[in-house]
Design a protein around this motif. Structure first.
Motif, short mmCIF file in Angstrom:
data_model
loop_
_atom_site.label_atom_id
_atom_site.label_comp_id
_atom_site.label_asym_id
_atom_site.label_seq_id
_atom_site.Cartn_x
_atom_site.Cartn_y
_atom_site.Cartn_z
N ASN A 149 0.82 -1.22 0.00
CA ASN A 149 0.00 0.00 0.00
C ASN A 149 0.86 1.27 0.00
O ASN A 149 0.51 2.28 0.63
N CYS A 150 1.98 1.22 -0.68
CA CYS A 150 2.85 2.38 -0.84
C CYS A 150 2.78 2.86 -2.29
O CYS A 150 2.44 2.10 -3.20
N TYR A 151 3.11 4.13 -2.50
CA TYR A 151 2.98 4.75 -3.82
C TYR A 151 4.14 5.69 -4.07
O TYR A 151 4.72 6.27 -3.13
N VAL A 152 4.47 5.86 -5.34
CA VAL A 152 5.49 6.82 -5.74
C VAL A 152 4.89 7.72 -6.82
O VAL A 152 4.14 7.27 -7.68
N VAL A 153 5.19 9.00 -6.74
CA VAL A 153 4.65 10.01 -7.66
C VAL A 153 5.78 10.58 -8.49
O VAL A 153 6.80 11.05 -7.96
N GLN A 154 5.61 10.52 -9.81
CA GLN A 154 6.57 11.10 -10.74
C GLN A 154 6.01 12.39 -11.33
O GLN A 154 4.83 12.47 -11.66
N SER A 155 6.86 13.39 -11.46
CA SER A 155 6.53 14.62 -12.16
C SER A 155 7.10 14.53 -13.57
O SER A 155 8.29 14.22 -13.74
#
Length: 207
Positions: A149-155
């Motif tokens: 339940n972890c997430y990574v956000v890319q710009s």
């Protein structure tokens, strides 16, 4: 050159409109071997269609928008200019000044018009409202789910360059969870997870 009579002029205009209509119909009509792609439409203030990026069948980015418009029952309009036809409005907000509607394919802004931006199976099409400045348009966010339940956000820049969205915040079940260098864990949850960041286009949704 001889002047056309009003009736002839009207007929000429009608013929031109008929030809333009046929060209637009060709651009919007999916072929038998059209690509299976994902699509999302991000409006000025909210997601208009496809937070979780559903699949549609389309040959080009304009067809993908048209398919989404049919599925989501939202309006889009086109305008003819000296540079060709372009999407001038989606939903409530029309293009105005330095702001308007643009699209990316797999995170990259296209150098050609939507009807010429061909697609292949697995492509991700993003239409979004953007205000442009000297440095170009705003970055778009991409959310990826990790184990636990972890997430990574890319710009993602207009050129498709990806980097961690250090100021991103995750939204889930009415909660706001700040990321650390674009990464955060949310624990057990019921709804979809989204990401936002100042000056960026909101992300796709993940379960």
């Amino acid at each position: 050159a001889p002047r056309l009579e009003p009736l002839a002029e009207g007929g000429l205009v009608l013929r031109r409109l008929f030809v333009l209509s046929l060209l637009l119909l060709v651009a919007l009509t999916p072929a038998a071997l059209a690509a299976n792609v994902k699509i999302r439409v991000e409006g000025r203030t909210t997601t208009i269609f496809g937070a979780a990026q559903p699949r549609v069948t389309a040959d080009n980015a304009l067809q993908a928008l048209d398919a989404a418009s049919t599925a989501g029952e939202f309006y889009y309009g086109m305008t003819t200019s000296q540079f060709g036809d372009y999407v001038s409005q989606i939903g409530k907000y029309p293009a105005s000044g330095s702001a308007g509607w643009v699209f990316k394919i797999n995170g990259v802004s296209s150098p050609v018009g939507a009807d010429k931006a061909t697609l292949k199976d697995g492509d991700v099409v993003l239409w979004y409202y953007a205000t442009f400045g000297p440095a170009g348009g705003p970055p778009t966010l991409e959310l990826q789910r990790l184990p636990g339940n972890c997430y990574v956000v890319q710009s993602v820049t207009d050129a498709g360059k990806r980097s961690r969205a250090a100021t991103a915040t995750l939204l889930v079940d009415g909660k706001r969870i700040r990321t650390s260098n674009g990464r955060a864990c949310v624990g057990r949850h019921l709804g979809l997870v989204r990401a936002t960041a100042p000056g960026a286009v909101r992300s796709n949704a993940q379960p």
